[in-house]
Design an enzyme around this catalytic site. Structure first.
Site, PDB file in Angstrom:
ATOM      1  N   ARG A 115      24.608  54.247  40.660  1.00  0.00           N
ATOM      2  CA  ARG A 115      25.446  54.846  41.636  1.00  0.00           C
ATOM      3  C   ARG A 115      26.843  54.476  41.391  1.00  0.00           C
ATOM      4  O   ARG A 115      27.931  55.138  41.990  1.00  0.00           O
ATOM      5  CB  ARG A 115      25.006  54.799  43.087  1.00  0.00           C
ATOM      6  CG  ARG A 115      23.717  55.437  43.111  1.00  0.00           C
ATOM      7  CD  ARG A 115      23.128  55.138  44.421  1.00  0.00           C
ATOM      8  NE  ARG A 115      22.234  53.784  44.377  1.00  0.00           N
ATOM      9  CZ  ARG A 115      21.473  53.161  45.556  1.00  0.00           C
ATOM     10  NH1 ARG A 115      21.483  53.847  46.500  1.00  0.00           N
ATOM     11  NH2 ARG A 115      20.781  51.983  45.242  1.00  0.00           N
ATOM     12  N   THR A 132      12.673  45.581  43.497  1.00  0.00           N
ATOM     13  CA  THR A 132      13.349  44.270  44.132  1.00  0.00           C
ATOM     14  C   THR A 132      12.123  43.249  44.227  1.00  0.00           C
ATOM     15  O   THR A 132      12.263  42.213  43.900  1.00  0.00           O
ATOM     16  CB  THR A 132      14.035  44.375  45.530  1.00  0.00           C
ATOM     17  OG1 THR A 132      13.094  45.205  46.452  1.00  0.00           O
ATOM     18  CG2 THR A 132      15.477  44.959  45.600  1.00  0.00           C
ATOM     19  N   LYS A 164      57.571  34.763  35.506  1.00  0.00           N
ATOM     20  CA  LYS A 164      56.262  34.531  34.915  1.00  0.00           C
ATOM     21  C   LYS A 164      56.485  33.060  34.333  1.00  0.00           C
ATOM     22  O   LYS A 164      57.372  32.851  33.461  1.00  0.00           O
ATOM     23  CB  LYS A 164      56.001  35.380  33.865  1.00  0.00           C
ATOM     24  CG  LYS A 164      54.804  35.449  33.140  1.00  0.00           C
ATOM     25  CD  LYS A 164      54.611  35.730  31.864  1.00  0.00           C
ATOM     26  CE  LYS A 164      55.285  34.453  30.997  1.00  0.00           C
ATOM     27  NZ  LYS A 164      55.122  34.490  29.342  1.00  0.00           N
ATOM     28  N   SER A 216      79.679  35.860  32.578  1.00  0.00           N
ATOM     29  CA  SER A 216      78.928  37.009  32.707  1.00  0.00           C
ATOM     30  C   SER A 216      78.867  38.020  31.371  1.00  0.00           C
ATOM     31  O   SER A 216      79.799  37.942  30.474  1.00  0.00           O
ATOM     32  CB  SER A 216      79.841  38.291  33.421  1.00  0.00           C
ATOM     33  OG  SER A 216      79.701  37.405  34.765  1.00  0.00           O
ATOM     34  N   ARG A 276      80.595  36.898  24.380  1.00  0.00           N
ATOM     35  CA  ARG A 276      80.675  38.218  24.512  1.00  0.00           C
ATOM     36  C   ARG A 276      81.662  38.792  23.792  1.00  0.00           C
ATOM     37  O   ARG A 276      82.631  38.105  23.474  1.00  0.00           O
ATOM     38  CB  ARG A 276      80.670  38.783  26.110  1.00  0.00           C
ATOM     39  CG  ARG A 276      81.932  38.170  26.703  1.00  0.00           C
ATOM     40  CD  ARG A 276      81.925  38.639  28.158  1.00  0.00           C
ATOM     41  NE  ARG A 276      83.021  38.195  28.791  1.00  0.00           N
ATOM     42  CZ  ARG A 276      83.251  37.522  29.747  1.00  0.00           C
ATOM     43  NH1 ARG A 276      82.236  37.168  30.660  1.00  0.00           N
ATOM     44  NH2 ARG A 276      84.365  36.873  30.156  1.00  0.00           N
TER      45      ARG A 276
HETATM   46  C1  UD1 Z   1      17.505  47.669  49.101  1.00  0.00           C
HETATM   47  C2  UD1 Z   1      16.266  47.326  50.042  1.00  0.00           C
HETATM   48  C3  UD1 Z   1      16.576  48.253  51.116  1.00  0.00           C
HETATM   49  C4  UD1 Z   1      17.723  47.474  52.099  1.00  0.00           C
HETATM   50  C5  UD1 Z   1      18.862  47.663  51.058  1.00  0.00           C
HETATM   51  C6  UD1 Z   1      20.004  47.002  51.876  1.00  0.00           C
HETATM   52  C7  UD1 Z   1      14.459  47.513  48.692  1.00  0.00           C
HETATM   53  C8  UD1 Z   1      13.102  48.249  48.160  1.00  0.00           C
HETATM   54  N1  UD1 Z   1      15.175  47.944  49.553  1.00  0.00           N
HETATM   55  O1  UD1 Z   1      17.848  48.982  48.760  1.00  0.00           O
HETATM   56  O2  UD1 Z   1      15.455  48.193  52.424  1.00  0.00           O
HETATM   57  O3  UD1 Z   1      18.106  48.341  53.313  1.00  0.00           O
HETATM   58  O4  UD1 Z   1      18.637  47.021  49.765  1.00  0.00           O
HETATM   59  O5  UD1 Z   1      21.255  46.805  51.186  1.00  0.00           O
HETATM   60  O6  UD1 Z   1      14.377  46.064  48.320  1.00  0.00           O
HETATM   61  N2  UD1 Z   1      17.467  44.735  41.817  1.00  0.00           N
HETATM   62  C9  UD1 Z   1      16.916  43.760  40.793  1.00  0.00           C
HETATM   63  N3  UD1 Z   1      15.976  44.699  39.924  1.00  0.00           N
HETATM   64  C10 UD1 Z   1      15.422  45.665  40.256  1.00  0.00           C
HETATM   65  C11 UD1 Z   1      15.753  46.360  41.231  1.00  0.00           C
HETATM   66  C12 UD1 Z   1      16.986  45.956  42.047  1.00  0.00           C
HETATM   67  O7  UD1 Z   1      17.449  42.823  40.586  1.00  0.00           O
HETATM   68  O8  UD1 Z   1      14.491  46.177  39.575  1.00  0.00           O
HETATM   69  C13 UD1 Z   1      18.715  44.040  42.808  1.00  0.00           C
HETATM   70  C14 UD1 Z   1      19.989  44.929  42.611  1.00  0.00           C
HETATM   71  O9  UD1 Z   1      20.655  44.348  41.508  1.00  0.00           O
HETATM   72  C15 UD1 Z   1      20.789  44.504  43.796  1.00  0.00           C
HETATM   73  C16 UD1 Z   1      19.433  44.443  44.920  1.00  0.00           C
HETATM   74  O10 UD1 Z   1      18.529  44.104  43.950  1.00  0.00           O
HETATM   75  O11 UD1 Z   1      21.409  43.455  43.894  1.00  0.00           O
HETATM   76  C17 UD1 Z   1      18.995  45.683  45.694  1.00  0.00           C
HETATM   77  O12 UD1 Z   1      18.658  46.729  44.653  1.00  0.00           O
HETATM   78  P1  UD1 Z   1      19.396  48.215  45.063  1.00  0.00           P
HETATM   79  O13 UD1 Z   1      18.488  49.159  43.987  1.00  0.00           O
HETATM   80  O14 UD1 Z   1      20.624  48.297  45.266  1.00  0.00           O
HETATM   81  O15 UD1 Z   1      18.404  48.552  46.821  1.00  0.00           O
HETATM   82  P2  UD1 Z   1      18.728  49.398  47.634  1.00  0.00           P
HETATM   83  O16 UD1 Z   1      18.194  50.830  47.140  1.00  0.00           O
HETATM   84  O17 UD1 Z   1      20.110  49.093  47.977  1.00  0.00           O
HETATM   85 CA    CA Z   2      21.686  48.027  47.367  1.00  0.00          CA
END
Ligand code: UD1
Ligand code: CA
Length: 448
Positions: free
Chosen positions: A14, A80, A333, A405, A422
């Site tokens: 995104r 996650t 600098k 100058s 100069r």
């Molecule tokens: C997630 C939460 C949501 C919460 C929100 C808060 C889950 C399923 N959802 O949604 O409940 O309200 O964060 O900001 O947990 N990541 C990985 N591996 C993956 C997917 C994600 O390491 O396979 C990491 C991403 O880099 C990021 C974090 O986990 O730092 C959150 O992932 P993201 O996809 O942004 O989750 P949200 O849709 O924001």
């Molecule tokens: Ca997120």
């Protein structure tokens, strides 16, 4: 025993960026850097960072900040929950606490996380961080019964009724290590996104009789960054925080909302900052200094009582002495401007020293670069550089010397000498009027 797991493997689609999401910056520091700073003070026994394959830039960046960090690769970005699973083998089981933090919530505070860890140790098997969202769209909703948390439902899986809940999951979750493996084993991906959600750990935990509660914090402490608009919003929050801290420390901002700070800007007491000033990373401003409107500073030390600007550009490696003065349209600098020296108008001073009390006239330029190498200009204490002079480096101007100058100085000048380099002025009396009448006569005879 505390193990911290930072998730940063997400693709961050995104953001529409080639740069991994967690390396985008807030107040001159990567989002990951902010999260590392917030978790760094928790006294974790082990810290793990989960990244995706090919995210070497992220691991290298993180290791630069925290060399003790262990990086784990999550092969496929399956959610996650799957990310924590990828780290599970490295997490010591036993009676400790595991704290999971997302790399895309840069505003999270150490105190909040410490609170969660303490609560997980003493009271609940699982502790999540919740906040009341002004607009909960996109966040996981926290379903509660009194003080108990029953489950977290992701926005895309939520019913109309659940979507009306404004209490959202912020990302950080503390889990007693002893339960982690069995809870992760229960995760399924039969949901709207086909992902293994970390958030499902709560319902699975409740089902086997574990307790789960929420620590709450303001939205401005935990809002997530998923888009450029979110990034701008987090930046604004961080700027407010930094300005408030500076003012509490004795800094006057003539218009706080127009001053931009970095995470590491350091101010002494009684510093005054005018409107529209930017402090890029690496600035220390000593007590009593004044930074006037529309100045940009980066990697610079400003001494006590010094005056900078308006419209000054102070670049990395600049050190401005006590009561020194840098005026409008001056760029420095890698320059050491010593105590009480003045560079007041329209100058470029690079790779140089300007000695104590020296005066550099308007339009003076250090010619420090020949297209290949940089050379040093040394201006002695009390020297006076006449306006519009070019100092061709390497060159030394002795203490107390005068430069006429408009000079182009290519050779060293001895202390207390006068150097003028100069064209000599000469004068032909009446030349202009005879030139004019000669030309006027020619024009008349040609009839034009
Ligand atoms: C997630 C939460 C949501 C919460 C929100 C808060 C889950 C399923 N959802 O949604 O409940 O309200 O964060 O900001 O947990 N990541 C990985 N591996 C993956 C997917 C994600 O390491 O396979 C990491 C991403 O880099 C990021 C974090 O986990 O730092 C959150 O992932 P993201 O996809 O942004 O989750 P949200 O849709 O924001
Ligand atoms: Ca997120």
């Amino acid at each position: 025993m505390l193990t911290t797991v930072i998730l940063a493997a997400g693709k961050g689609t995104r953001m529409k960026s080639r740069l991994p999401k967690v390396l985008h910056q807030i107040a001159g520091r990567s989002m990951l850097g902010h999260v590392l700073a917030a978790t760094g003070d928790l006294g974790s026994d082990a810290s793990l960072l989960v990244v995706g394959p090919g995210m070497d830039e992220v691991s290298a960046h993180a290791k630069g900040v925290r060399p003790d960090l262990v990086t784990v690769i999550q092969e496929n970005q399956l959610g996650t929950g799957d990310a924590v699973r990828a780290a599970a083998a490295q997490i010591p089981s036993g009676d400790g606490v595991v704290l999971v933090v997302f790399g895309d919530t840069p505003l999270v505070r150490t105190e909040t996380l410490a609170d969660m860890v303490a609560r997980c140790r003493d009271e609940s098997d699982i502790v999540i961080l919740g906040f009341e969202a002004a607009d909960p769209t996109g966040y996981g909703r926290i379903v509660t019964a009194g003080a108990n948390v029953l489950r977290i439902v992701e926005h895309k899986d939520a019913s109309e009724e659940e979507r009306a809940i404004r209490l959202c999951f912020g990302g950080p979750m503390a889990i007693r290590a002893a339960h982690l493996a069995s809870l992760l084993a229960k995760l399924r991906n039969d949901n709207a996104q086909g992902e293994f959600y970390l958030t499902d750990v709560v319902a699975h935990g409740r089902a086997v009789g574990l307790s789960c509660s929420a620590v709450l914090c303001p939205e401005s402490d935990i809002q997530g960054v998923n888009s450029r608009a979110d990034l701008a919003s987090a930046e604004a929050v961080m700027q407010k925080r930094l300005r408030a801290a500076a003012m509490a420390g004795g800094v006057t901002f003539l218009d706080p909302d127009t001053v931009y700070l970095s995470h590491d800007t350091v101010f002494g007491e009684d510093v005054t900052v005018g409107q529209n000033v930017v402090f890029a990373p690496g600035c220390r401003i000593a007590r009593g200094a004044t930074i006037k409107a529309f100045s940009h500073l980066e990697g610079a030390e400003i001494g006590e009582g010094a005056e900078i600007g308006p419209f000054a550009r102070i670049r990395p490696g600049s050190s401005i002495g006590r009561k020194a003065r840098i005026g409008n349209f001056v760029e420095t600098k890698k320059a050491k401007i010593e105590d009480g020296a003045k560079v007041n108008h329209l100058s470029y001073i690079g790779d140089a020293r300007v000695g104590e009390g020296a005066n550099v006239g308007a339009g003076t330029i250090t010619c420090n670069y020949d297209g290949f190498n940089k050379f040093f200009t040394d201006i002695g204490a009390g020297a006076f550089i006449g306006s519009n002079s070019s100092l061709v480096a390497p060159v030394t101007i002795g203490d107390g010397a005068y430069i006429g100058s408009g000079s182009v100085v290519t050779r060293n000048v001895s202390p207390d000498a006068l150097a003028v380099a100069r064209g000599k002025q000469f004068e032909k009396p009446g030349w202009a009027s005879s030139f004019r009448s000669k030309n006027a006569a020619a024009k008349k005879s040609s009839g034009d």
